[in-house]
Design an enzyme around this catalytic site. Structure first.
Site, PDB file in Angstrom:
ATOM      1  N   HIS A  78      98.553  84.895 -19.488  1.00  0.00           N
ATOM      2  CA  HIS A  78      99.372  83.690 -19.702  1.00  0.00           C
ATOM      3  C   HIS A  78      99.010  82.573 -18.720  1.00  0.00           C
ATOM      4  CE1 HIS A  78     102.278  85.622 -22.527  1.00  0.00           C
ATOM      5  NE2 HIS A  78     101.952  86.703 -21.842  1.00  0.00           N
ATOM      6  N   ASN A 151     107.807  86.405 -26.281  1.00  0.00           N
ATOM      7  CA  ASN A 151     106.627  85.914 -26.992  1.00  0.00           C
ATOM      8  C   ASN A 151     107.039  85.328 -28.331  1.00  0.00           C
ATOM      9  OD1 ASN A 151     104.666  86.629 -25.091  1.00  0.00           O
ATOM     10  ND2 ASN A 151     104.326  88.649 -25.988  1.00  0.00           N
TER      11      ASN A 151
END
Ligand code: HDD
Length: 692
Positions: A78, A151
């Site tokens: 990420h 997510n």
């Protein structure tokens, strides 16, 4: 220990009436980091005109020292992300279910911070990689910070956190060559996932259009794991969290994604920034699926298994709050890079389940923040600091910024007043849910986690025809990049356990024979009903609002038509941008000029949701000879876009080799604009027989 935003300025930096800030302001006196005003900020201190630089040049050393240490490690996953400040508003108070502060009363507002991200790519990677998107929300409640680190996909690749380093090593660039960047289309990823059938459900999602969203604004978010709500009486229920975009869902097509990455690698961050800047504030409804032990026992799958979801048709999502992104970040480093999320950041009213992935995450996130931010005091950084009072006996450490007063640094003590505080609050403080846990310590995967294919099949069957084609094409694209044929074959063997049509179609596209189905731990269930909620296209928006129209204009474009199209789209909440042969103003027929937003070479049609071709006759003739103009038209066609056709646009279609179909609408006169904008509500013309 009140954690106030530290004042970072020095007296010398105070501007006229300005707040104290470290940012440079006009007219400010430049200083070293310790405040010494500089007499020359351009030249190092040398012997003579051309001599060596002196060791005593503290001003040079001060500046270079800081510069040499500017970078911190990027996130191991990420790394590429973009953030915004937000507000969460409670729409439906649920004190019966949870004592979590944000849901105590209807209308209650909680400050929040959101960071969206891709997973695999490095910090500078392009936005439109085929990848999962992170959807991390930090809520600054009066009872501390609650992080919902989710997510845009409701399931995950693995069931046990023990496998996370393997998963990440497999998807990241390969260690012996350093590529591919931000891509799962390579041997090590498919080698790993084909050997880990538990990843199959997630693979179906990752190969679907969910993994190439049109915008962060147009995607769902999920907490993924089963968590617990706990009410004031200590009663607990299970809960799964959902973020539903009020803008509707939308994705791009793969060929378009590849080209967006070239044309504008910052496509997603630019889109979010622009929407917030223009006041078109993105919003999500926060919904919950709440259930008890009895439901968990009866449900088809184990609610502790993060590779499974609970279909909304089985357990509806109840909306309880609304999240509004209302302010862009001011400083990418201070906010987007320094924000530190962790699933372990919970507040009274929120507790964990025994999901082994969640349990592992609770351990991992603290470590990564220490590595990345370099000090245990990262919680004092403005973006991470709780907005409620903080009181404890944690002391010192690198970069301690709070001035911790008094003599007592331990509990209990008799020096800090009658209550010898701070002390834990047995009534209002956090209490973990009391659970009965027993059993031998073992390393094993529960039998109830063994079905790896049934929900993958359910997902596939819940998609529209178009979406299924995209899934097939994505598997074929990715496996086509895999060099070792054994990996491709193994994966096809797994796909046969999902659905024969899927496996066959992927094999056909790869021009490979279909292998035997791989051995499944348990047979795939064929009785799970379709879940329409899993499809993007079945849940598309009903208007073009928040989308972007690209209008191709040249000298001599008809002002009346251009204006009519622009007003119709702007009135419907859309953004209109103009593309022209060059960036200078074009002269319109009917008077006046128009300054384009893009020259055609830098403004390809992939940047827009729909396009209008409004060149003059001469302009169209000239554009018909330019590759970028031909691509503009042929890409719009190939990407199923709706196209508005001005009276003189036909020559462009011919040059691009495009036969107009029902997705092409006349814009010959100003009256046609209303029909075009209405038709654009459907976003794409999927009936077009092209593979993009
Ligand atoms: Fe993770 C970052 C989401 C499994 C370990 N994760 C990270 C971020 C998101 C997620 C959104 C970025 C936060 C930000 O913007 O700063 N991760 C998930 C989801 C998972 C998941 C939804 C499965 C349901 N993650 C997962 C596991 C582990 C980690 C199983 C390890 C045991 N994740 C991390 C990390 C990161 C991270 C290494 C990297 C940067 C960070 O934490 O702050 O600790």
């Amino acid at each position: 220990m009140p954690n106030k935003r530290p004042s970072t300025s020095t007296p010398g930096q105070r501007g006229e009436g300005d707040e104290l800030h470290q940012g440079v302001k006009r007219g400010e006196r430049m200083t070293t980091a310790t405040g010494t005003p500089l007499g020359d900020g351009q030249n190092s201190l040398k012997v003579g005109d051309r001599g060596p630089t002196l060791l005593e040049d503290f001003a040079f050393r001060d500046k270079m020292f800081h510069f040499d240490h500017e970078r911190i490690p990027e996130r191991v996953v990420h790394a590429r992300g973009y953030s915004a400040h937000a507000t969460l508003e409670c729409l439906d108070a649920i004190p019966d279910l949870t004592r979590a502060a944000p849901f105590a009363t209807k209308g209650k507002k909680t400050e929040a911070f959101v960071r969206f991200s891709t997973v695999a790519g490095n910090l500078g990677s392009p936005d439109l990689a085929r990848d999962v998107r992170g959807f991390a929300v930090k809520m600054y409640t009066e009872d501390g910070n609650w992080d919902l680190v989710g997510n845009n996909i409701p399931v995950f690749f693995i069931q046990d956190a023990m496998k996370f380093p393997d998963l990440v090593h497999a998807v990241k660039e390969e260690q012996d060559r350093g590529w591919p960047q931000a891509a799962s289309a390579h041997d090590t990823f498919w080698d790993f996932v084909s050997l880990m059938p538990e990843s199959t459900h997630m693979l179906l999602w990752a190969m679907s259009d969910r993994a190439i969203p049109r915008s962060f604004r147009f995607m769902e978010g999920f907490g993924v794991h089963t968590y617990r709500f706990v009410n004031a009486d200590g009663e607990s229920t299970f809960v799964k969290f959902h973020w539903k975009p009020r803008q509707g869902m939308q994705s791009v097509v793969w060929n378009e994604a590849l080209k967006i990455n070239g044309a504008d690698p910052d496509f997603h961050r630019r889109d979010l920034h622009a929407a917030i800047e223009s006041g078109d504030l993105p919003q999500w409804d926060l919904g919950v699926q709440v259930f008890d032990e009895a439901f968990a026992d009866e449900f088809d799958f184990d609610v502790l298994d993060a590779t499974k979801l609970i279909p909304e048709e089985v357990l509806p999502v109840r909306v309880i709050a609304r999240l509004t992104l209302d302010r862009n970040v001011d400083n990418m480093f201070a906010e987007n890079e320094q924000v530190a999320f962790g699933t372990h950041n919970v507040i009274p009213g929120i507790d964990f389940s025994n999901d082994p992935l969640l349990q592992g995450r609770n351990f991992s996130y603290l470590d990564t923040q220490l590595k990345r931010l370099g000090s245990t005091n990262f919680t004092q950084l403005p973006v991470n600091a709780p907005r409620c009072p903080v009181a404890h006996f944690q002391r010192d450490g690198h970069m301690q910024t709070s001035l911790q007063e008094g003599r007592g640094t331990y509990e209990p003590n008799s020096l800090t007043g009658d209550d010898r505080g701070p002390r834990a609050d047995v009534v209002q403080g956090y209490q973990s849910v009391m659970r009965e846990e027993a059993g031998p310590t073992r390393r094993l995967r529960a039998e109830s986690f063994a079905d790896h294919y049934s929900q993958a099949r359910q997902f596939f069957l819940s998609q529209t025809e178009v979406e299924r084609e995209h899934i097939v094409a994505a598997f074929a694209f990715e496996l086509g990049k895999v060099e070792d044929p054994r990996i491709r074959t193994r994966m096809l063997g797994n796909l046969r356990n999902v659905h024969e049509d899927l496996a066959q179609a992927v094999a056909d596209t790869l021009a490979m024979p279909l292998p035997e189905a791989s051995e499944a731990a348990v047979p795939t269930r064929t009785d799970l009903p379709e879940s329409p909620a899993l499809s993007i296209l079945r849940n598309g928006p009903e208007s073009f609002a928040g989308r972007k129209l690209g209008v191709l204009v040249t000298d001599g474009s008809d002002k009346a038509v251009v204006k009519a199209v622009a007003s119709a789209f702007e009135e419907s909440g859309a953004v209109v941008e103009y593309v022209a042969p060059a960036i200078g103003p074009v002269k319109l027929k009917g008077g006046g000029t128009l300054t384009p937003d893009h020259a055609i070479d830098g403004g390809p049609s992939v940047l827009f949701d729909a396009v209008a071709l409004l060149p003059s006759s001469d302009g169209a003739d000239a554009l018909a000879r330019r590759a970028s103009a031909k691509d503009f038209v042929s890409d719009a066609f190939a990407h199923h876009k709706l196209v508005g056709l001005g009276a003189d646009a036909a020559v462009l279609l011919a040059a691009a080799g495009v036969e107009p179909d029902e997705g092409f609408l006349d814009l010959a006169s100003a009256d046609d604009a209303a029909v075009f904008v209405t038709r654009c509500a459907s976003l794409r013309h999927w009936d077009r027989d092209v593979r993009a």
